[in-house]
Design a protein around this motif. Sequence first.
Motif, mmCIF file in Angstrom:
data_model
loop_
_atom_site.group_PDB
_atom_site.id
_atom_site.type_symbol
_atom_site.label_atom_id
_atom_site.label_comp_id
_atom_site.label_asym_id
_atom_site.label_seq_id
_atom_site.Cartn_x
_atom_site.Cartn_y
_atom_site.Cartn_z
ATOM 1 N N SER A 23 49.096 27.672 40.230
ATOM 2 C CA SER A 23 49.056 28.096 41.637
ATOM 3 C C SER A 23 48.575 26.940 42.497
ATOM 4 O O SER A 23 49.005 26.798 43.647
ATOM 5 C CB SER A 23 48.182 29.341 41.805
ATOM 6 O OG SER A 23 46.895 29.058 41.324
ATOM 7 N N GLU A 26 51.566 24.934 43.190
ATOM 8 C CA GLU A 26 52.421 25.584 44.184
ATOM 9 C C GLU A 26 51.858 25.381 45.586
ATOM 10 O O GLU A 26 52.600 25.079 46.528
ATOM 11 C CB GLU A 26 52.542 27.083 43.870
ATOM 12 C CG GLU A 26 53.565 27.343 42.777
ATOM 13 C CD GLU A 26 53.411 28.717 42.145
ATOM 14 O OE1 GLU A 26 54.280 29.074 41.361
ATOM 15 O OE2 GLU A 26 52.415 29.414 42.441
ATOM 16 N N ALA A 47 57.657 19.959 42.810
ATOM 17 C CA ALA A 47 58.176 21.269 42.450
ATOM 18 C C ALA A 47 59.076 21.157 41.229
ATOM 19 O O ALA A 47 59.012 21.969 40.309
ATOM 20 C CB ALA A 47 58.950 21.857 43.630
ATOM 21 N N LEU A 81 55.829 21.263 38.400
ATOM 22 C CA LEU A 81 55.739 22.702 38.161
ATOM 23 C C LEU A 81 56.319 23.062 36.802
ATOM 24 O O LEU A 81 55.723 23.831 36.050
ATOM 25 C CB LEU A 81 56.484 23.420 39.291
ATOM 26 C CG LEU A 81 55.900 24.750 39.725
ATOM 27 C CD1 LEU A 81 54.399 24.636 39.914
ATOM 28 C CD2 LEU A 81 56.550 25.178 41.037
#
Lengths: 914, 272
Positions: free
Chosen positions: A415, A418, A436, A440
């Motif tokens: 998180s 993000e 991303a 991620l």
Amino acid sequence: MSDGNLSYPGAEKSRRLRRRYREEVRFRSYGVAAILFAITSLCVLLISIATEAVSAFTRHDLSLELFIDPGVVDPSGERDPETIRANVSAFSDLIRGELRERFPEAAEDRDLRRQLARMVSTLSAEELAARVAQSPELVGTTIRITAPLADRIDLYLKGLVTGQSVLDGVGSVDVSRTSEAVDLRSQGGFAEAYRSLADRLAEEADGRKQLARVSEAAIARVDERFEALQSDRTELTSMDAGSLAEMVRQSIAIEGQDLSALSLAAGRAEASGDVQPFRTLLGSEFTKRADEATREADELLERGDAFQKKALEAEARGEPNAETRRIQARTAYLAGDRRMVDASRLEEIARSVPNLDIGALSAVASLVTSRPLTSLGRVVASGNEEALLPAVIEINQAEIVAAEAAVADQVARISGVEARVEALKSVSPGRAEALADEGLSAARSKLRRLERDLAVLQATRDRLAPPVPSVGPSVDTPASTPAAVAIASGSPDATTEPAESLRDPEEFLKAEAEAQLGLDLGGSIAAAYALGRFEGGAPGAEADLRALMTARLDRELEEVRTDKARLERKRARDLKAATDLLSVASNPSAGIVLDEFSPTVLIEIAGGVVKAKQVSENQVIGQELIPLGAAGAVAAGSWSIREILVPEADRLVTDHQIVWADQLMKGGDIVRRPNTSLLTHADSTYPELAGLAAGLAGSFWIMLVTLILSLPVGVMAAIYLEEFAPRNWVTDFIEVNINNLAAVPSIVFGLLGAAVFINFFDLPRSSPLVGGLVLSLITLPTIIIATRAALGAVPPSIREGALAVGASLPQTVFHHVLPLAAPGVLTGAIIGLARALGETAPLLLIGMVAFVADPPESMLDSATALPVLVYKWSSGAERAWQPMTSAAIIILLIFMFAMNALAVYLRRRLERRW
Amino acid sequence: MASGAVSGAGATGDAGLKAVARTKVRARNVSVFYGPKQALFDISLDMPEKTVTALIGPSGCGKSTFLRSINRMNDTIEGCRVEGEIDIDGEDINDRSIDPVLLRARVGMVFQKPNPFPKSIFDNVAYGARIHGLASTKKEMEAIVESSLERAGLWNEVKDRLNQPGTGLSGGQQQRLVIARAIAVNPEIILMDEPCSALDPIATAKIEELIDELRLNYCIVIVTHSMAQAARVSQQTAFFHMGKLVETGDTELIFTNPRDTRTQDYITGRFG
């Protein structure tokens, strides 16, 4: 007075005279001796270099009569030069075919065919193809070609691969053939070869004995250590608690903030219930880590900015490396952003630490140590079967807690990533996308991995859970322990591989013990934890601690034991080998069997060559390398035997190739030619392809820069100091320092060049420009000193004459003094340049030692220099580099001598004008 | 003052010569120092036009030093300092406005040892004229070289080998070449520092002859160790001793009737 001296009595006079003559003779002989010494040293030096270099100046080529078969090289019959040129493999076939014709024995065997083909360099077919393509009328005719031999064969022919000892054949030999081998018999004819082989075996046996003695010494040392450990272990059982704790403390060496300190605090906290010190330590650990991560992130992001800037600049200039820079920037940004996320997560943990209870703290601590802190002590101490299962369960639970903490941490990190992506979107969409994309997905896959680990641990827990013996014992499990029963009855879906390996709690425990007991980080973490529990006064902690230390010592003892066994095996092996070798060597009638690790023995007899497989005094059994003529008796003296000293396994030239090369040499088919590639090729990692072209060009550019810079500056400085400057302490100071500068070791100038020209002025590394600048600094003092000396040597009457007719000082200097000093100035300059030409150390420091494949075309290209090549080649591992190095030295010396000769010539020439 | 008598003597000599020629170089109270050491003490001497003045005295008495102060060659010696006044045509040569380079063009100098440049005979003579821009064409330059060599009495000997190095001439020829080089720039004064001491008697005779001819146009100051030479070539003689000017006057007078005993001792060869 003088009358008195002359009126000595006759005897006295002649005695004095004799003494004077003796003195003169003595001094003359000192001078002659000194000169002889100098000349001898110089000669020895030059001769040793030259003899070594000679082999690099020539190379061996194979000279062949070759029919250019139209059917092979130009099957279409069009005689198109391009087609012919491209058809290299056909020409290669032609050359191989010709060789095979000469040595038909190679045709049968694939390996021999390959060995034969590798005798010539791959270059030769290309050269031939080019030649035929240039004049297609050669197709269908027979021409003489010279094909360069492969470098190894070349080295062998120069005698650089192996030494040989040749013996004349004594006594007659009976040759007989079996299907497999050739049998040569002679009464004592092979005695000498046999003796030489036997001597070698004896030497080898000595070597093995030496090795055995070395092993013996090592075993003694291992024994000592073993005893020391053993006595430690004995003491351990009777030791009182205080000294035990002291011993543990020493063995793990806890230092301020490290992980052992953390687990020590954890143990204390758990045992005593006083959580605060543990909290503080853990909090500061995370704060420290967060700070570190922040700093690293900053650095990475800054580097990303720098790369980004360079990328933009490169793009603006249209340079091709813009893309590379952009990728570098992207990588740095990505790493930086990820580290940023780490930092915020670590900070978060650090903030949460003050509110956590002991269990949560342990879980958080396991994020740092990446293992639970559990001490194995209790488990090992109990040692009985009943205690085993609870212990395994306990460890399993601790591991689950740790794994859960890791999973939670990873979720938080994702998180975090993000959030970071969101934040970056407005600042830099590119970076957000990269994070991303890669950040991620990497974080998610790590989460999956952690979850899998957790699942495995949970599956194990389910199996270890107190038995619910509803399912009967399985067939393959000995139902002797409750644990085994428990595991056998585990959940059926636990088929993942790691879970599979946990069939046995003992095995589980062993794996855990491996991880924690190893005398590594884990070992000291567990020990520190146990120590903390002991200090916190937990019940049974002393026994745990003792057991843990015992286990650690046991483990060390085990290692020492393994070491000793290994050494003993080695010693036994060496001794046996020595005995075997000696027994073979001491039995002349049995014969010595030769393999690829023995010297090769070749016998030339009856028009062929036999390689010995087994040698005794009266008999050789061998293999035909070149087929023999008829069998039968061969007279004494018409055969010979030789020993190739380097075993076949240790050289790159095979026995067959040696025999073939010798045969070709004897037939006059191999010619020795000058090695022009030494001057035309650039550097290479292969000695046979390496040349000095890049070094010559580099040295040329460097000398050009040096000359352009140092000559005018040096001469002007000298003229000012000698003719114009007032004599005072400033000029005295300058003069002293110019002399000092001339004595400064050149490597210092190299450091200066690297710091100033490359780092400060950002000039291209390893370019001739920087090299020339540095060498100018080295030559300047020489030129200034030489010029001043030359100016000072111009007679003052010339100056006075010029001044007296009304010439000004500059006119006097430039019209009269400088022209007269010119020969001296030029000599000084050339000698200074010659010194610069030979300088190596400063060039190494400014990066001119880098591998340069192409000669530089300007003074900004990467370059190398002659002396640097000498330095590089001299450290080359292969034997072929040695002659190459000497050849490079000779060429360097030729240039130096040429420069000095030029200096002498110019001096003569200019002096004659006046 | 000890030098009272000396200046008096000088004044007498001046008076005698003034009738013949006007003073070209006038030195007043000249002292020269080499660093802390004083080499000349209060020299006052007038050197008239179209006259040869001979400076005589034992070695180290300061003759050459005095000579070199007249064209400021002493400037080139480190630590040398000149005090007092030297005028040429009433102009102080040590004045700030005087360029020593131009001064030296006006005051030529010939040294003890012939020092031709290691260039051709032509270039030797032409050098001074060239740097001072005295000739604008090659023809003019040739004319200057020819007339200078002519006046130095060397033309006939070297006219066929003007391109050969000046260093290849004999000692006497070299010295005459140097004289030609000096007069090529049209000096008004020629200083000669023992010009014949390195020459054989025949060459010496030629130089002396030359000096006699040059006297008609130039003011010549010559340092010499040879009493006979001084007597032969000069009209005025100054005797230096230990850095001081002892006596000066008509050459004939000095040699026949010296006032100072030191002069007499020196001339008659009793010391020095």
